[in-house]
Design an enzyme around this catalytic site. Sequence first.
Site, PDB file in Angstrom:
ATOM      1  N   ASP A 211       0.831  -1.205   0.000  1.00 24.94           N
ATOM      2  CA  ASP A 211       0.000   0.000   0.000  1.00 24.94           C
ATOM      3  C   ASP A 211       0.868   1.258   0.000  1.00 24.94           C
ATOM      4  O   ASP A 211       1.856   1.341   0.737  1.00 24.94           O
ATOM      5  CB  ASP A 211      -0.876  -0.019   1.263  1.00 24.94           C
ATOM      6  CG  ASP A 211      -1.900   1.090   1.269  1.00 24.94           C
ATOM      7  OD1 ASP A 211      -2.777   1.077   0.397  1.00 24.94           O
ATOM      8  OD2 ASP A 211      -1.813   1.983   2.136  1.00 24.94           O
ATOM      9  N   GLU A 270       1.697  -0.578  -4.959  1.00 18.51           N
ATOM     10  CA  GLU A 270       0.744   0.471  -5.327  1.00 18.51           C
ATOM     11  C   GLU A 270       1.566   1.754  -5.445  1.00 18.51           C
ATOM     12  O   GLU A 270       1.952   2.348  -4.438  1.00 18.51           O
ATOM     13  CB  GLU A 270      -0.344   0.647  -4.263  1.00 18.51           C
ATOM     14  CG  GLU A 270      -1.387   1.652  -4.732  1.00 18.51           C
ATOM     15  CD  GLU A 270      -2.110   2.409  -3.626  1.00 18.51           C
ATOM     16  OE1 GLU A 270      -3.194   2.937  -3.890  1.00 18.51           O
ATOM     17  OE2 GLU A 270      -1.577   2.497  -2.490  1.00 18.51           O
TER      18      GLU A 270
HETATM   19  C1  GLC Z   1      -4.123   3.170  -0.598  1.00 20.60           C
HETATM   20  C2  GLC Z   1      -5.354   2.308  -0.532  1.00 20.60           C
HETATM   21  C3  GLC Z   1      -6.491   3.156  -0.077  1.00 20.60           C
HETATM   22  C4  GLC Z   1      -6.173   3.662   1.308  1.00 20.60           C
HETATM   23  C5  GLC Z   1      -4.847   4.417   1.317  1.00 20.60           C
HETATM   24  C6  GLC Z   1      -4.359   4.618   2.712  1.00 20.60           C
HETATM   25  O1  GLC Z   1      -4.208   4.149  -1.570  1.00 20.60           O
HETATM   26  O2  GLC Z   1      -5.590   1.688  -1.763  1.00 20.60           O
HETATM   27  O3  GLC Z   1      -7.700   2.441  -0.076  1.00 20.60           O
HETATM   28  O4  GLC Z   1      -7.191   4.517   1.746  1.00 20.60           O
HETATM   29  O5  GLC Z   1      -3.836   3.707   0.649  1.00 20.60           O
HETATM   30  O6  GLC Z   1      -3.947   3.399   3.259  1.00 20.60           O
END
Ligand code: GLC
Length: 551
Positions: A211, A270
């Site tokens: 994440d 991500e």
């Molecule tokens: C990422 C996740 C999202 C979350 C954020 C904070 O972007 O995909 O859903 O709110 O991180 O953890």
Amino acid sequence: MRSHDSVGWWRSAVIYQIYPRSFADGNGDGIGDLAGVRARLKYLAELGVDALWFNPWYASPQADAGYDVADYRAIDPVFGTLAEAEELIVEAHALGLRIIVDVVPNHSSDQHVWFRQALAQGPGSAARDLFWFRPGRGAHGELPPNDWQSIFGGPAWTRTAGPDGTPGEWYLHLFAAEQPDLNWENPRVRAEFEDVLRFWFDRGADGVRIDSAALLTKDRALADFDPADPPTADSPGQHPYSDRDDVHEIYRTWRAIADSYPDPRALIGEVWLPDAQRFANYLRPDELHTAFNFAFLGCAWQAGALRAVIDETLAVHAPVGAPATWVLSNHDVPRHVTRYGRADTSFNLEYRQLGAPTDLALGTRRARAAILLALALPGSAYVYQGEELGLEEVEDLPDAVRQDPMFFRTAGANLGRDGCRVPIPWSGRTQPFGFSAEAAGDSGAEPWLPQPEAWKTLTVETQTGDPGSMLELYRAALAFRRASSALGDGGIEWLPAPDGVLALGRGSSFACVVNVSGEPVALPAEGTVVLCSGELESGLLPADTAAWVLR
Ligand code: GLC
């Protein structure tokens, strides 16, 4: 596992994203859980995907739907138990499905034991150094330590108060106040996450989705943003808290851990970065294996734009030897059936267009074509739960049921992400559409977000066996892709095609033709159509339609 899986299975895999809260509810409380997933594993295996990525299932107060983790080694009781997760992994493996767990390293929950100790132990303590605590600015420390803004809106700092209410230091949170940022300068933080990785790999997880992977390291000086270089969604380069060069050493260490397993585990990032070149840095041979392709997700439904994004994607992945990924939707963005039905079909985080008019029939037609494109492109692909049913963004949720902190932190100016998180319709004619198993002696709780009545025509039950349905299109495409040696990892060649038409070849015999021209066109690739997202009209490929052709 499957034959070509052993050499980097992630290079070709189709990965299905499970948002546990909304997938299937096994205990009848209106919230999805692991029992619900286990009861539906057969559906997923039969759908034909290769792996399942679970959004966070950890113990969490759920201030940001589980992205506020209180214990990285425990399952939230709302979802089940660690023993159930372990059984789920074994059962999925028996069905040929790999498992990817979400790791959230940028921040924990404010209920994590480390943060509670940090609050209790006070300024200057070792416990506080695991986070970013700082005195405030201003005569009485009443102003935040710097000008950073939370990605969810409002300042990225919250002031602490002692037991008697005396205001104290501030702490950094790039997201909600309940999500304090961890201090990756501190070796204990690094060691902890190395151990968390091993914890899940030892339990059979085949990979992790990381994440907010570009955010972990921060400018130690916590400097204000440079007014000459203000952060915008489109501004590349380094910011005091994003995409800093020193983040990469973390992933080199993680890679060594992932590679140390006899069956190497996948690291999937991500990485939201507008600069494709800097994005590719994360995919260097000793770092992450793959990262989500948000440029493709946000690309307008236009032939030139799509071709450009595909070419750029392949061009930046090639030198680092990493496979591309193809993503149309996830739990953070409006569903693509809705986006593709809008006048402006592009998307970025600052430009969500929530509530803008949409033509769902048109969006659905394009979504059908888009999945044939995505599954034909080289690399791996993602399917976000419910997209195989053609679900749209639910834009008319009453404010009272909304849960996304993005909605609250912007005082409703940003409707947030609840609309793509509505529980899946499985069967029946009325809510909860088979989402919740009926608990003994109970007619079943309401789902945690209400489902549109119109979803009675989109249930798995209704679509199964209907050759014109989105679900059967996904099933057919996934089955073909798995059986075809031309698809998955590899290269592409662009074939001659009229304006507004994308025609790409894979291997010597496969072609995918996507008509984005607005007019019916003759199929540029000679051969047999093996799958089509719509009906051919007098031999022509209609607008917003894609075909898979064996040449
Ligand atoms: C990422 C996740 C999202 C979350 C954020 C904070 O972007 O995909 O859903 O709110 O991180 O953890």
